[in-house]
Design a protein around this motif. Structure first.
Motif, short mmCIF file in Angstrom:
data_model
loop_
_atom_site.label_atom_id
_atom_site.label_comp_id
_atom_site.label_asym_id
_atom_site.label_seq_id
_atom_site.Cartn_x
_atom_site.Cartn_y
_atom_site.Cartn_z
N ARG B 308 0.75 -1.06 -0.12
CA ARG B 308 -0.08 0.01 -0.05
C ARG B 308 0.92 1.28 -0.09
NH1 ARG B 308 -2.46 -4.04 -0.66
NH2 ARG B 308 -4.78 -4.33 -0.05
N PHE B 311 2.17 2.11 -3.50
CA PHE B 311 1.20 2.52 -4.49
C PHE B 311 0.50 4.00 -3.78
CE2 PHE B 311 -2.93 1.95 -6.83
CZ PHE B 311 -2.35 2.00 -8.06
N LYS B 313 -1.16 4.62 -1.11
CA LYS B 313 -2.52 4.20 -0.46
C LYS B 313 -2.20 4.84 1.12
CE LYS B 313 -7.00 2.17 -0.59
NZ LYS B 313 -7.39 2.68 0.64
N SER B 332 -1.16 10.74 -3.53
CA SER B 332 -2.46 9.70 -3.58
C SER B 332 -2.22 8.23 -4.69
CB SER B 332 -3.42 10.46 -4.44
OG SER B 332 -3.06 11.03 -5.57
N THR B 333 -2.88 7.50 -4.62
CA THR B 333 -2.69 6.50 -5.61
C THR B 333 -2.65 6.98 -7.21
OG1 THR B 333 -5.27 6.06 -5.90
CG2 THR B 333 -4.12 4.96 -4.11
N ALA B 334 -3.26 8.25 -7.40
CA ALA B 334 -3.06 8.80 -8.71
C ALA B 334 -1.76 9.07 -9.04
CB ALA B 334 -4.13 9.73 -8.84
N ARG B 337 0.39 6.21 -9.72
CA ARG B 337 0.10 5.88 -11.15
C ARG B 337 0.95 6.52 -12.09
NH1 ARG B 337 -3.78 6.83 -15.16
NH2 ARG B 337 -4.86 8.15 -13.69
N PRO B 345 -4.04 -5.57 -5.92
CA PRO B 345 -4.09 -6.09 -4.55
C PRO B 345 -4.63 -7.36 -4.69
CG PRO B 345 -5.82 -4.38 -4.99
CD PRO B 345 -4.90 -4.52 -6.27
N ARG B 349 -12.50 -8.22 -4.88
CA ARG B 349 -13.63 -7.37 -4.56
C ARG B 349 -13.09 -5.82 -4.51
NH1 ARG B 349 -18.44 -8.46 -2.72
NH2 ARG B 349 -17.88 -10.72 -2.75
N ALA B 350 -11.89 -5.75 -4.06
CA ALA B 350 -11.40 -4.33 -3.83
C ALA B 350 -10.80 -3.59 -4.97
CB ALA B 350 -10.14 -4.39 -2.70
N MET B 351 -10.55 -4.54 -6.14
CA MET B 351 -9.80 -4.01 -7.25
C MET B 351 -10.71 -3.81 -8.37
SD MET B 351 -7.02 -6.86 -8.21
CE MET B 351 -7.52 -8.56 -8.23
N LEU B 352 -11.85 -4.59 -8.52
CA LEU B 352 -12.60 -4.60 -9.76
C LEU B 352 -14.13 -4.11 -9.52
CD1 LEU B 352 -11.35 -8.20 -10.61
CD2 LEU B 352 -11.17 -5.97 -12.02
N ILE B 364 -9.96 1.35 -17.43
CA ILE B 364 -10.20 2.22 -16.12
C ILE B 364 -8.93 3.23 -15.94
CG2 ILE B 364 -10.21 0.54 -14.33
CD1 ILE B 364 -11.97 3.74 -14.33
N SER B 365 -7.82 2.33 -16.08
CA SER B 365 -6.54 2.91 -15.61
C SER B 365 -5.77 3.35 -16.48
CB SER B 365 -5.46 1.76 -14.96
OG SER B 365 -6.13 1.29 -13.71
N TRP B 418 -3.33 -3.08 -16.47
CA TRP B 418 -2.09 -2.66 -16.67
C TRP B 418 -1.15 -2.94 -17.57
CZ3 TRP B 418 -2.21 1.15 -13.27
CH2 TRP B 418 -3.15 0.91 -11.83
#
Lengths: 342, 500
Positions: B308, B311, B313, B332-334, B337, B345, B349-352, B364-365, B418
């Protein structure tokens, strides 16, 4: 209805009609409600289904419509803005405050040229939206509480500006857009239509619009995708405040006066329009198309109840019940969709 | 005459489809009291779907469902619970802000005549139950403060001691350290003696063979084999699972493996003296282009926090990060990136975005690369189609909602986003967790391709196999500190476990 759904609709079609309809429940239910209500009032009152009355309805929902554009962005992000009506009010008052009033208006105001007055009013509502945005993103105050505080702050600024008095004059441009008409069509309806269309285009065809849907759909995933979630949340709060401000200026011109507590009913109406239209309270689903249907449902309901002979106190109760029904459908539609996607 | 055993649960001809895609086709399944029944199969083979039907999560299906010989139809998970069926899902579902005792008694706290919660009794009984399970924690401590592995054990304990007659465990061991797995197995055996029927789903075939009495193999929504555990072997099960000779695919990593000479690629990431509260202590390392750096350690060793921080977070308390020599503090994560860092991760559930179509998940990225103001959906779909083809994502329909894909395919989508514009540094957390052999191999090959393209890759895992199958160099994290580095030397599962 919302074009973000068209892509998934294409996928759904291959799976048969029933699951498709189920996943589209949130778009279909408000539409059926609208048809049902229109049919009911048309039968109940001969004066309802006339072209003149359609014009009335459109004019009546215009201010709500302008405010609801921004609120749609906020609710799509699974946030809420309770300060919309107060910000509308203070912006309407501000634009009058910076306009030369008649001598009998006893407000120590600062008359400026029309363009400057409008610019300052817009800056004011944007600044208030920015405060909402900073409270939400930097400090981490939940939007429900943050905008509740802003509701009081904006009401306080309104009170300080007019001090219990009523102002009447607003800049020429605002007067025209709020109460004038062109070729028989009220300008306020045209402005509302343009704002709704712009909102729709931004949500559907721009990168920012996609981000709004994604942040609302799964905030954590948006963050892991490297989106600047805070920036997007902040932006929607500012958009909401500016839309409210524009709605407030038009409203003041439309009503012909600027005073305290003028917009109080618009908070519930705007939220109702967005939610009744089927935009998910959990974020990520719905759009301006839904809001438009919601506006019509509300407009037909408010207007229709005036056409049938009904106790005016009962009207309030009926509106509350319809809103409750819409909330039930909203939550139920979310569940059906999740089931369809399982 | 031998006694005829009656199954506690019997399913006949179960068929379940998700919008035209058949997840289960005419499956028969019987479960007997006092039995541990292992389920194996590739991702998307239908194991989890069948279990969700039993647990009342999926309520629409065709086929007969019998409990104690009588037909039953559950309308919700609550109905299943009432019938004595309890399930531990793959994803942790605990209340981190409540105490351990409250979690153990979630939903049925002991109350007195007035309906008030009896805290002391609850704490005492929770402590007793957990110590039967070999867990020694203060029942009044906050659950979220405990390591994840312990939280998972407590969740399993809650379900096991809830008095259910049928207990379903979906991948219960993936977050557990070896001694914790031992404790779990001991408890399962004890419950079996008491007559509980247990279904045990796992990708760790050794675990299945050790603990279960019967093994059922699923492939493509069908039951393809059911045998006594004693009468089969790992190789035979893998062959049944994937339908081809599978020994070559599953490497056991018990023998020494020679790590290559350290790569001489440029330093992409330099981490210096990184510390974070109780999680990380003075962690320093470098990641080089064209190299896969493996970071191994037990659950709770600080890997998650480290990923984290890389990246943006989480913010470290002290220490510095530098990407290609330039010091960075990610706001930020932005920002991470933009600096060329990507993270996948461990939690799908957390990434999609499960309610959005596959192509939006992939694009999206990279939206800011393909469009400035207006979206270009046609181009998004083209890019997505290419990735779907390249990664063999099934079904190959980019307009399908992501939620309709199986877990392994979702994982590939998470990687795919990615790949069109590869980052400089790719951080992967548990890239193959919960995946079947075939999908695991696909992912390993994708990662090797990326390494060949010159990316710096960091793989963090609590599974020694994952790290061993991918890494060129391995760091071992223990309680937040780097305790060992393996490079250009022989390494094996045993050596890793010993170091951690």
């Amino acid at each position: 209805m919302a074009s973000s759904e068209t892509a998934s609709a294409a996928g759904s079609r291959a799976r048969g009609l029933a699951p498709f309809l189920r996943s589209q429940m949130r778009n279909i239910a408000p539409f059926l409600t609208l048809i049902f209500l229109s049919g009911f009032f048309a039968l109940a009152s001969p004066s309802f289904a006339t072209l003149d009355n359609l014009g009335n309805i459109l004019t009546q929902v215009s201010v709500t419509g302008v405010i609801a554009v921004g609120l749609t962005f906020v609710i799509l992000c699974a946030e809420i803005d309770l300060s919309i009506a107060s910000i509308a009010n203070v912006t309407g008052i501000a634009v009058a405050y910076f306009t030369l009033q008649e001598s009998y208006v006893n407000i120590p105001n600062i008359p400026l040229p029309g363009a400057a007055a409008i610019l300052l009013a817009i800056l004011l509502c944007a600044a208030l939206g920015l405060v909402n945005a900073l409270g939400l993103t930097l400090i981490g105050i939940p939007s429900f509480i943050m905008t509740l505080a802003m509701m009081q702050i904006a009401a306080g600024i309104s009170a300080m500006l007019v001090r219990g008095q009523i102002a009447y004059k607003v800049p020429e441009l605002i007067t025209t857009l709020g109460s004038g008409s062109i070729g028989g069509i009220p300008w306020i309806v045209i402005v509302a239509a343009i704002m709704l269309l712009s909102g729709h285009l931004v949500l559907t065809y721009t990168r920012f619009g996609r981000y709004v849907y994604m942040v609302g759909g799964n905030r954590e995933a948006a963050e892991y995708a490297g989106l600047n979630v805070k920036l997007i949340l902040g932006a929607v709060m500012v958009i909401s405040a500016v839309c409210s401000g524009i709605g407030g200026m038009l409203g003041v011109a439309h009503f012909g006066s600027a005073q305290q507590n003028e917009f109080d009913t618009y908070l519930l109406d705007s939220i109702a329009a967005v939610v009744v239209g089927g935009t998910s309270l959990f974020g990520g689903r719905g759009g301006i198309g839904n809001t438009i249907v919601g506006l019509f449902v509300l407009g037909v309901l408010n207007n229709g109840l005036d056409h049938v002979n009904i106790d005016s106190f009962l009207k309030i109760l009926i509106r509350g019940l319809i809103l409750l029904a819409a909330l039930v459908i909203n939550v139920y539609a979310q569940r059906l969709r999740e089931k369809a996607a399982e | 005459m031998p006694e005829v055993r009656t199954p506690i649960l019997e399913l006949q001809g179960i068929t379940k489809s998700f919008g035209g895609v058949e997840a289960l086709r005419g499956v028969d399944f019987a479960l007997f009291p006092g039995e541990i029944h292992g389920l194996v199969g590739e991702n998307g083979a239908g194991k989890s779907t069948l279990m969700k039907i039993i647990a009342g999560v999926h309520t629409e299906f065709s086929g007969r469902f019998l409990i104690d010989g009588t037909e039953a139809h559950f309308r919700s998970a609550r109905d299943a619970h009432t019938a004595g069926i309890a399930m531990v899902h793959q994803e942790l579902s605990v209340a981190p802000d409540l105490t351990v005792a409250e979690n153990v008694f979630l939903g049925n706290q002991p109350t007195n005549a007035l309906g008030l919660v009896q805290w002391r009794r609850m704490a005492r009984e929770a402590g007793e139950q957990l110590s039967r399970f070999g867990i020694d924690v203060d029942p009044m401590s906050r659950l979220g403060d405990l390591p994840i592995g312990l939280q998972q054990l407590i969740e399993i304990a809650r379900v096991l001691f809830s008095g259910a007659r049928i207990v379903i465990l979906d991948e219960p061991t993936s977050a557990l350290s070896p001694p914790e797995v031992e404790r779990l197995f001991g408890t399962l055996r004890r419950l079996r003696e008491e007559g509980t029927a247990i279904v045990f789903i796992s990708h760790f075939i050794e675990d299945i063979l050790r603990v279960s009495d019967t093994v059922t193999v699923f492939r493509n929504g069908r039951k393809v084999a059911e045998t006594a555990s004693a009468a089969t072997s790992k190789g035979a099960l893998i062959e049944a699972m994937i339908g081809r000779g599978g020994e070559a695919l599953e490497h056991s990593y018990s023998d020494d493996l020679m790590l290559p000479q350290p790569a001489d690629g440029s330093v992409v990431l330099k981490v210096d003296q990184l510390s974070l509260a109780r999680s990380l202590k003075d962690v320093s390392f470098e990641a080089r282009a064209g190299e896969v750096l493996g970071i191994y350690g037990f659950m709770g060793c600080g890997q998650q926090e480290l990923s984290r921080i890389l990246f943006g977070k989480l913010k470290p308390d002290s220490g510095t990060l530098a990407v290609e020599g330039k010091p960075k503090t990610f706001a930020s994560t932005a920002a991470a990136r933009r600096a060329g860092v990507a993270l996948v991760p461990e939690s799908r559930r957390a990434m999609l975005f499960h309610q959005e179509p596959v192509y939006k998940n992939i694009s999206i990225s990279i939206l800011d690369r393909i469009s400035s103001l207006l979206l270009k959906p046609a181009q998004e779909r083209d890019i997505a189609k290419r990735q779907v083809e390249q990664l063999q994502i099934r079904p190959p329909v980019v307009g399908l909602d992501l939620g309709m894909l199986s877990g392994g395919n979702q994982q590939k989508v998470a990687l795919a986003k990615w790949l069109t514009y590869p980052p400089k540094l790719l951080v992967l957390c548990e890239p193959t967790r919960g995946m079947d052999v075939g999908a695991k191999n696909d992912v390993i090959n994708i990662i090797r391709d990326l390494r060949a393209k010159g990316l710096a890759i960091i793989v963090l895992s609590t599974e020694p196999e994952t790290v061993l199958s991918l890494a060129d160099r391995i760091l071992v994290l223990k309680r937040g500190a780097v305790v060992r580095e393996f490079k250009n030397e022989p390494v094996s599962k045993d050596r890793l476990l010993e170091a951690a």
